[in-house]
Design an enzyme around this catalytic site. Sequence first.
Site, mmCIF file in Angstrom:
data_model
loop_
_atom_site.group_PDB
_atom_site.id
_atom_site.type_symbol
_atom_site.label_atom_id
_atom_site.label_comp_id
_atom_site.label_asym_id
_atom_site.label_seq_id
_atom_site.Cartn_x
_atom_site.Cartn_y
_atom_site.Cartn_z
ATOM 1 N N THR B 324 52.568 24.495 79.660
ATOM 2 C CA THR B 324 53.128 24.118 78.364
ATOM 3 C C THR B 324 53.466 22.636 78.315
ATOM 4 O O THR B 324 53.588 21.974 79.337
ATOM 5 C CB THR B 324 54.406 24.908 78.053
ATOM 6 O OG1 THR B 324 55.434 24.485 78.962
ATOM 7 C CG2 THR B 324 54.186 26.394 78.181
ATOM 8 N N CYS B 325 53.678 22.147 77.087
ATOM 9 C CA CYS B 325 54.077 20.756 76.881
ATOM 10 C C CYS B 325 55.580 20.605 77.065
ATOM 11 O O CYS B 325 56.203 19.779 76.398
ATOM 12 C CB CYS B 325 53.695 20.321 75.473
ATOM 13 S SG CYS B 325 51.988 19.831 75.341
ATOM 14 N N ASP B 326 56.177 21.408 77.907
ATOM 15 C CA ASP B 326 57.612 21.306 78.138
ATOM 16 C C ASP B 326 57.816 20.770 79.540
ATOM 17 O O ASP B 326 57.330 21.343 80.517
ATOM 18 C CB ASP B 326 58.282 22.676 77.989
ATOM 19 C CG ASP B 326 59.783 22.541 77.903
ATOM 20 O OD1 ASP B 326 60.365 21.910 78.804
ATOM 21 O OD2 ASP B 326 60.368 23.059 76.949
#
Lengths: 377, 377
Positions: B324-326
């Site tokens: 994820t882009c986290d």
Amino acid sequence: MTERIREFLRNRREDGPCLVVDLDVVRDNYLAFTKSLPDTRVFYAVKANPSPEVLSLLAGLGSCFDTASVAEIEMGLAAGATPDRISFGNTIKKERDIARAYGMGVRLYAVDCLAEVEKVARAAPGTKVFCRILCDGVGAEWPLSRKFGCAPEMAADVLEHAHRLGLEAYGVSFHVGSQQRNTGAWDQALASAAAIFRECAERGITLSMVNLGGGFPTKYLRDVPAVEAYGASIFQALRRHFGNALPETIIEPGRGMVGNAGIIEAEVVLVSRKSDAPDEVRWVYLDIGKFGGLAETMDEAIRYPIRTPRDGDILVPSVLAGPTCDSADVMYEKEPYLLPVSLEIGDKVLIEGTGAYTTTYSAVAFNGFPPLKAYHI
Amino acid sequence: MTERIREFLRNRREDGPCLVVDLDVVRDNYLAFTKSLPDTRVFYAVKANPSPEVLSLLAGLGSCFDTASVAEIEMGLAAGATPDRISFGNTIKKERDIARAYGMGVRLYAVDCLAEVEKVARAAPGTKVFCRILCDGVGAEWPLSRKFGCAPEMAADVLEHAHRLGLEAYGVSFHVGSQQRNTGAWDQALASAAAIFRECAERGITLSMVNLGGGFPTKYLRDVPAVEAYGASIFQALRRHFGNALPETIIEPGRGMVGNAGIIEAEVVLVSRKSDAPDEVRWVYLDIGKFGGLAETMDEAIRYPIRTPRDGDILVPSVLAGPTCDSADVMYEKEPYLLPVSLEIGDKVLIEGTGAYTTTYSAVAFNGFPPLKAYHI
């Protein structure tokens, strides 16, 4: 809290916590971004809140979309955005997902290493890529790790590799850290970006774009600077490092676009103490916690403002926890939260600033609790 | 890894990470518990893995169920358990949920404070309650916070309150901490429990049951004692503190019942370095991470064994992260994970010991990624 949300909650009958988002606030936020950064294109970070209502509103206003996955690209398209308004901004992509994005018309991709460039060159030939660089994130309340981006010294190699493989080496991106309270945080990264532009120019490659990322804050317990202050500071930094040759710029606000538009209504399930010792802290348990949507309380990073029907009464320190049988489902313990001494089981509380990073973070069914319900009005 | 799982994965064609659970292993684990603790009833902690296949298997074998919510009670009943085999083991319950449980026939409830006793007395009159006490959790890899339970000194007051309100003050529960590697960890808590039995007896209240909780480990990277060793140690501690007047006992295994029965197959999405510096650590990105089911890597608490098709090659330290882009979606960074130097994008890896606390932890749609798929064979 807006009057529209208040009215919605007044008429709500069902059980369980829910998020209510006021789309008028989202609209205001979008307009504030475009006014404060008039020459910058807005790519809304879909991951912050991918509800169809938010996406359709923003698509209608002219927003572009920063997406993290094929599913998010499909949501952006379904909301009415054309593929040229979509960026596949995740630096970690399966090659077959790049191919699917390419098939849907997406022509802008993030990369941060040679291997990712090679995937894009094979699966999305001839498209534009920008290279994400590491950035220290000082001043951010949800600072980023080193997960995304390469050292600035490596970026020209990555972009040159793209150029040699027939891609358009389009620019540089960075992220100054989420919930960034320092309006000057972009300066150092823009200095790095300008140096990469120069280095690439020396190699015969003309970069066009700087992706300024997100980081624009929403108001939680503490006040944050207005978006105008960010716009002014960023513009000054661009002039400082790029002179008159200003690059094309884009921003990727997520939290700053939707955070303050949402409120979660939750219920106090239990109030108790662990012993009769006079210094024993009080525990307050809500029907929502870390696994029900408030994942950003991890490490107590984000402290949401909480309104109760007893505000005005004496405040006492309270450990705040969620309803699951998981001992990690505790939100504020290292620094207990001040809540009214009179708070009672059954009281409804309002958790403000919860429009971003709540619904999609919630677990599918942890402990049998359903995911967070959401209404976008 | 069992031959059945190997065969299943060999024939799998679809995309994305998935969990495969071998029900034969779950059956073996159940039988090991009943053999090692022959006088103790097993209440499987449904939250560990609430799949219908697991619940039906265990119901058929005679297991009881520890549940955290109304939904989990319904799952237990649907799997064939009668209500007298269900404990509502969450100490944090809405009163209307207690009423619903009571309506479904559930007669056993956990409490840890006066307010919760009062809810049970109103919504489930005449039923049995047990009081959970705090326990220090030393030796546990996923230690519990102070979220559940009261100080042992308070338990007699809680149980007496229940007695006065017409409930049956039934016993005491505690939890020695999840993934507890010390077979002697139950001793101190059993000393506390025996003291509460005596204190209640002095007040004219006869307690009957000690709920020994969970904590039984599953094998991750390090070996763990066999369940027989736990059984022997617990039995000795019971004799030490209760003499010949042994109480009725129950256990609530979750991880120990299903953890080693499951394997997640995932894919390497990217392998990269952040700079050319010789000491720069390698990053390995999988298509599953903290928000896709591996939430227990939080604070790097649980270190899963990972098998790759390159095992046997030289190992190099690697930061392991999700897709994820986290930036918080990083699993092992403080202590990087040793993985083969030859690991490549597209390689399939097997994450062992993932039968517990994976599927239900996964986020509904974070970054547009779907929840973890699961197959129970």
